[in-house]
Design a protein around this motif. Structure first.
Motif, short mmCIF file in Angstrom:
data_model
loop_
_atom_site.label_atom_id
_atom_site.label_comp_id
_atom_site.label_asym_id
_atom_site.label_seq_id
_atom_site.Cartn_x
_atom_site.Cartn_y
_atom_site.Cartn_z
N PHE A 16 0.85 -1.17 0.00
CA PHE A 16 0.00 0.00 0.00
C PHE A 16 0.89 1.23 0.00
O PHE A 16 2.06 1.17 0.38
CB PHE A 16 -0.93 0.02 1.22
N ASP A 45 6.05 -0.24 3.98
CA ASP A 45 4.68 -0.76 4.09
C ASP A 45 4.69 -2.25 4.40
O ASP A 45 3.96 -2.73 5.28
CB ASP A 45 3.90 -0.47 2.80
N VAL A 49 3.36 -4.13 7.88
CA VAL A 49 2.36 -5.20 7.81
C VAL A 49 2.87 -6.43 8.56
O VAL A 49 2.14 -7.08 9.32
CB VAL A 49 2.03 -5.55 6.35
N SER A 62 -3.96 -0.23 12.40
CA SER A 62 -3.53 -0.94 11.20
C SER A 62 -2.54 -0.06 10.44
O SER A 62 -2.75 1.15 10.31
CB SER A 62 -4.74 -1.24 10.32
N GLN A 64 -2.09 0.31 7.38
CA GLN A 64 -2.71 0.93 6.20
C GLN A 64 -3.37 2.27 6.54
O GLN A 64 -3.66 3.06 5.64
CB GLN A 64 -3.74 0.00 5.58
N ASP A 65 -3.61 2.50 7.83
CA ASP A 65 -4.28 3.74 8.24
C ASP A 65 -3.29 4.87 8.54
O ASP A 65 -3.71 6.01 8.77
CB ASP A 65 -5.13 3.50 9.49
#
Length: 244
Positions: A16, A45, A49, A62, A64-65
């Motif tokens: 992402f 990224d 993760v 998370s 991704q946020d």
């Protein structure tokens, strides 16, 4: 990043793009773009993760946020505010100037016209490493009363007055991950954090713990394991070693 942790990278479809906003007085789109490109090139990224999985039941936000906000300040400094990583980064000219002074002894064999390029690459790489470090803090709540702090105390019996031990472990994990994913910048070498005699006592202790924990965290990342009682016990042993 292209250091020790390349074999730990998750599948590519999990990638992402982390948004980078510029809140400095003098915005610099080129520098902002360079940071975005380096974040992706150094696989921050993917690292976040994978660390999120490693933190397991202690994971909060998370990755991704997360977003990055550039603010005025010193190279390599940052903080996490909710889901925003505030990253201090001076303008391009100041960044190159300050970094060049710092690394001049290591650039004896580099052509003058290439020194600015090396200094700029190093400054951006350091900033990216800071994003990774702060992102880990953004996922892990180590404050007194948190599940992480409570489980660490219950499992190890290690004293945790005012959350000092759980905070130290939080920092140790962040420094360990930084070391695992640290890139190499020619001719500087690895950007893995190293404890130095010139560091403040608290910073030196955190870096030392990161060095001790690095192979343990690497093992868990490679196996896709999450923090468990055995990790807490091994972390306790490492903490005892750096304090004696």
């Amino acid at each position: 990043m292209d250091g020790e942790g390349t074999e730990t990278a998750p599948k590519q479809e999990m990638r992402f793009n982390m948004r980078v906003d510029d809140a400095r007085q003098r915005k610099d789109a080129a520098q902002q773009f360079a940071l975005s490109e380096r974040l992706r090139a150094d696989n921050v990224d993917l690292a976040l993760v994978q660390v999120h999985k490693f933190l397991g039941e202690y994971s909060g936000n998370s990755p991704q946020d997360f977003s990055v906000q550039l603010v005025d300040g010193r190279i390599g400094e940052g903080t996490i505010k909710g889901k925003v990583i505030e990253l201090q980064l001076p303008g391009r000219e100041q960044t190159i100037s300050e970094t060049s002074v710092f690394i001049e002894p290591l650039l004896k064999d580099v052509w003058n016209e290439d020194k600015d390029k090396v200094a700029e690459e190093l400054s951006i790489a350091l900033a990216v490493s800071t994003v990774l470090h702060e992102g880990i803090h953004g996922m892990l709540d180590s404050r007194p009363g948190s599940k992480f702090a409570s489980d660490f105390e219950a499992t190890t019996g290690f004293p945790n007055e005012q959350g000092r031990a759980s905070t130290l472990l939080d920092e140790g994990i962040a420094y360990a991950v930084q070391g695992i994913y640290a890139p190499d910048i020619e001719p500087i070498g690895s950007l893995a954090p190293v404890a130095r005699d010139t560091d403040e006592r608290e910073v030196r202790q955190r870096k030392l713990l990161g060095e001790k924990l690095r192979p343990v965290v690497q093992e868990y990342l490679n196996k896709g394991k999450s923090i468990d009682a055995d990790f807490f016990e091994r972390a306790k042993q490492a903490m005892v070693q750096i304090q004696t």
